[in-house]
Design a protein around this motif. Sequence first.
Motif, PDB file in Angstrom:
ATOM      1  N   GLU A  15      -3.478 -85.643   8.656  1.00  0.00           N
ATOM      2  CA  GLU A  15      -4.155 -85.803   7.372  1.00  0.00           C
ATOM      3  C   GLU A  15      -5.606 -85.371   7.494  1.00  0.00           C
ATOM      4  O   GLU A  15      -6.304 -85.741   8.418  1.00  0.00           O
ATOM      5  N   ARG A  18      -8.599 -87.205   1.477  1.00  0.00           N
ATOM      6  CA  ARG A  18      -8.067 -87.514   0.146  1.00  0.00           C
ATOM      7  C   ARG A  18      -9.106 -87.197  -0.916  1.00  0.00           C
ATOM      8  O   ARG A  18     -10.295 -87.153  -0.635  1.00  0.00           O
ATOM      9  N   SER A  20      -9.466 -87.672  -5.573  1.00  0.00           N
ATOM     10  CA  SER A  20      -8.881 -88.339  -6.732  1.00  0.00           C
ATOM     11  C   SER A  20      -9.360 -87.700  -8.023  1.00  0.00           C
ATOM     12  O   SER A  20     -10.468 -87.159  -8.086  1.00  0.00           O
ATOM     13  N   SER A  25      -4.577 -90.437  -6.753  1.00  0.00           N
ATOM     14  CA  SER A  25      -5.198 -90.022  -5.508  1.00  0.00           C
ATOM     15  C   SER A  25      -4.260 -89.031  -4.820  1.00  0.00           C
ATOM     16  O   SER A  25      -3.035 -89.201  -4.848  1.00  0.00           O
ATOM     17  N   TYR A  26      -4.836 -88.007  -4.213  1.00  0.00           N
ATOM     18  CA  TYR A  26      -4.075 -86.981  -3.519  1.00  0.00           C
ATOM     19  C   TYR A  26      -4.491 -86.932  -2.059  1.00  0.00           C
ATOM     20  O   TYR A  26      -5.662 -87.108  -1.730  1.00  0.00           O
ATOM     21  N   THR A  27      -3.539 -86.671  -1.183  1.00  0.00           N
ATOM     22  CA  THR A  27      -3.775 -86.548   0.244  1.00  0.00           C
ATOM     23  C   THR A  27      -3.513 -85.109   0.655  1.00  0.00           C
ATOM     24  O   THR A  27      -2.569 -84.480   0.177  1.00  0.00           O
ATOM     25  N   ARG A  29      -2.656 -82.722   3.883  1.00  0.00           N
ATOM     26  CA  ARG A  29      -2.117 -82.786   5.243  1.00  0.00           C
ATOM     27  C   ARG A  29      -1.898 -81.373   5.786  1.00  0.00           C
ATOM     28  O   ARG A  29      -1.254 -80.545   5.145  1.00  0.00           O
ATOM     29  N   ARG A  43       0.768 -86.719  -3.733  1.00  0.00           N
ATOM     30  CA  ARG A  43       0.270 -87.987  -4.273  1.00  0.00           C
ATOM     31  C   ARG A  43       0.200 -88.989  -3.135  1.00  0.00           C
ATOM     32  O   ARG A  43       1.166 -89.178  -2.397  1.00  0.00           O
ATOM     33  N   THR A  44      -0.924 -89.648  -2.980  1.00  0.00           N
ATOM     34  CA  THR A  44      -1.130 -90.578  -1.877  1.00  0.00           C
ATOM     35  C   THR A  44      -0.115 -91.702  -1.898  1.00  0.00           C
ATOM     36  O   THR A  44       0.346 -92.142  -0.844  1.00  0.00           O
ATOM     37  N   ASP A  45       0.292 -92.143  -3.079  1.00  0.00           N
ATOM     38  CA  ASP A  45       1.248 -93.246  -3.180  1.00  0.00           C
ATOM     39  C   ASP A  45       2.698 -92.804  -3.021  1.00  0.00           C
ATOM     40  O   ASP A  45       3.600 -93.640  -2.992  1.00  0.00           O
ATOM     41  N   ASP A  93     -12.652 -85.990   3.412  1.00  0.00           N
ATOM     42  CA  ASP A  93     -12.500 -86.699   2.148  1.00  0.00           C
ATOM     43  C   ASP A  93     -13.392 -86.155   1.046  1.00  0.00           C
ATOM     44  O   ASP A  93     -14.531 -85.776   1.266  1.00  0.00           O
TER      45      ASP A  93
END
Length: 110
Positions: A15, A18, A20, A25-27, A29, A43-45, A93
Motif C-alpha cells: 500500500e 490513501r 478521500s 476513501s480510496y487506497t 496499492r 475503495r478502502t472499505d 497519503d
Amino acid sequence: MGRSRLSVADLAALERGRFSDGRRSYTVRASGADSPDSFQVFRTDNAADIALIVSGLTSGCLHATWGEEWRGASEASREWLRAWAFHVFYNGDGVTSARPASPGERYCNG
C-alpha cells in the motif's frame, strides 16, 4: 507453476497510501515491492471495489482500466481520481479533496 497468494501483511506492505473525496476513501496499492509495473486504486472499505488500475509504469506505455462505477463518470471526475492516484502512488497519503460532480450528481462541500 502456481502463483502464491499474498498474506495480509504482504498486501499491506504494498500500500502506497490513501485519499478521500470527503465521502469515500480510496487506497492505492502497488503491484510489487520493487519496480512495480502497475498500481490499483480501490475503495478502502472494500478491496474488491476497484476504481482504477494503471499499468505500463515501467515501460512508459500507460494504460488505465476503470472500475464499473467510474466508467460512466465524467472526464473531470476520472481526471480527479487519476491525478490523486498518481500523487499517492509517488508521494504517499493524500488529503481529503472534493471531486468534481458528474452531471446529475450533487455534492455538498460545507
